[in-house]
Design a protein around this motif. Structure first.
Motif, PDB file in Angstrom:
ATOM      1  N   UNK A 189       0.815  -1.214   0.000  1.00 34.73           N
ATOM      2  CA  UNK A 189       0.000   0.000   0.000  1.00 34.73           C
ATOM      3  C   UNK A 189       0.842   1.255   0.000  1.00 34.73           C
ATOM      4  N   UNK A 190       1.876   1.295   0.818  1.00 33.37           N
ATOM      5  CA  UNK A 190       2.716   2.488   0.861  1.00 33.37           C
ATOM      6  C   UNK A 190       3.491   2.672  -0.429  1.00 33.37           C
ATOM      7  N   UNK A 191       3.936   1.579  -1.027  1.00 29.02           N
ATOM      8  CA  UNK A 191       4.636   1.673  -2.312  1.00 29.02           C
ATOM      9  C   UNK A 191       3.672   2.148  -3.397  1.00 29.02           C
ATOM     10  N   UNK A 192       2.456   1.627  -3.382  1.00 19.59           N
ATOM     11  CA  UNK A 192       1.457   2.049  -4.372  1.00 19.59           C
ATOM     12  C   UNK A 192       1.098   3.517  -4.245  1.00 19.59           C
ATOM     13  N   UNK A 238      11.315  11.231  -7.207  1.00 19.46           N
ATOM     14  CA  UNK A 238      11.969  10.064  -7.808  1.00 19.46           C
ATOM     15  C   UNK A 238      13.298   9.785  -7.111  1.00 19.46           C
ATOM     16  N   UNK A 239      14.051  10.850  -6.852  1.00 22.38           N
ATOM     17  CA  UNK A 239      15.358  10.692  -6.206  1.00 22.38           C
ATOM     18  C   UNK A 239      15.228  10.120  -4.792  1.00 22.38           C
ATOM     19  N   UNK A 240      14.204  10.516  -4.079  1.00 23.62           N
ATOM     20  CA  UNK A 240      14.005  10.077  -2.699  1.00 23.62           C
ATOM     21  C   UNK A 240      12.785   9.157  -2.591  1.00 23.62           C
ATOM     22  N   UNK A 241      12.590   8.303  -3.584  1.00 26.86           N
ATOM     23  CA  UNK A 241      11.422   7.425  -3.603  1.00 26.86           C
ATOM     24  C   UNK A 241      11.399   6.492  -2.403  1.00 26.86           C
ATOM     25  N   UNK A 291      14.612  -2.975  -6.208  1.00 23.43           N
ATOM     26  CA  UNK A 291      13.628  -3.169  -7.278  1.00 23.43           C
ATOM     27  C   UNK A 291      12.437  -2.238  -7.096  1.00 23.43           C
ATOM     28  N   UNK A 292      11.942  -2.137  -5.885  1.00 21.39           N
ATOM     29  CA  UNK A 292      10.798  -1.272  -5.592  1.00 21.39           C
ATOM     30  C   UNK A 292      11.166   0.185  -5.843  1.00 21.39           C
ATOM     31  N   UNK A 293      12.357   0.574  -5.464  1.00 24.96           N
ATOM     32  CA  UNK A 293      12.768   1.961  -5.636  1.00 24.96           C
ATOM     33  C   UNK A 293      13.092   2.304  -7.089  1.00 24.96           C
ATOM     34  N   UNK A 294      13.159   1.301  -7.952  1.00 26.05           N
ATOM     35  CA  UNK A 294      13.343   1.542  -9.380  1.00 26.05           C
ATOM     36  C   UNK A 294      12.001   1.668 -10.111  1.00 26.05           C
TER      37      UNK A 294
END
Length: 122
Positions: free
Chosen positions: A10-13, A66-69, A79-82
């Motif tokens: 959820x937080x990633x989404x 994007x830089x601080x995703x 992978x998630x941060x990409x």
């Protein structure tokens, strides 16, 4: 102690959606500027300065998101941060498809643009 997978997803989404919305708002500010240039409107604050300032501010916000995703999403997985690169890939694929339609299937492209620019009759 680990995090519940659904909470993590959820937080990633939410983070990914936030980056997408900022990107769309950034593109919309460019579209506003382009529209007023195309219709040859009188240059002024609302038609030139505000859209360009919005583009600059939103562009910087997009860069930071994007830089601080990892801070935005709460994930430390590489992978998630990409994932924000998927937005760029999707945008590039859509632009290439539109260019292909415009050159190779002109009638189809014109029909799509006609559908996008006409207002429904009520």
């Amino acid at each position: 102690m680990s995090i519940d997978p659904l909470v993590g997803l959820g937080t990633v989404g939410i983070g990914f959606g936030t980056v997408g919305i900022i990107a769309l708002q950034c593109l919309a500010s460019l579209a506003v500027f382009g529209y007023f240039r195309r219709v040859k409107s009188t240059p002024g604050f609302a038609t030139v300065v505000a859209p360009l300032v919005a583009f600059a501010g939103l562009g910087f916000a997009l860069y930071l998101a994007v830089e601080k995703f990892e801070l935005l999403s709460g994930a430390t997985n590489a992978f998630v941060n990409a994932l924000p690169t998927l937005l760029l890939v999707t945008f590039a694929a859509g632009a290439c498809y539109a260019a292909w339609l415009r050159t190779k299937r002109r009638a189809h492209y014109l029909r799509i643009t006609e559908l996008m620019t006409t207002t429904p009759q009520s």
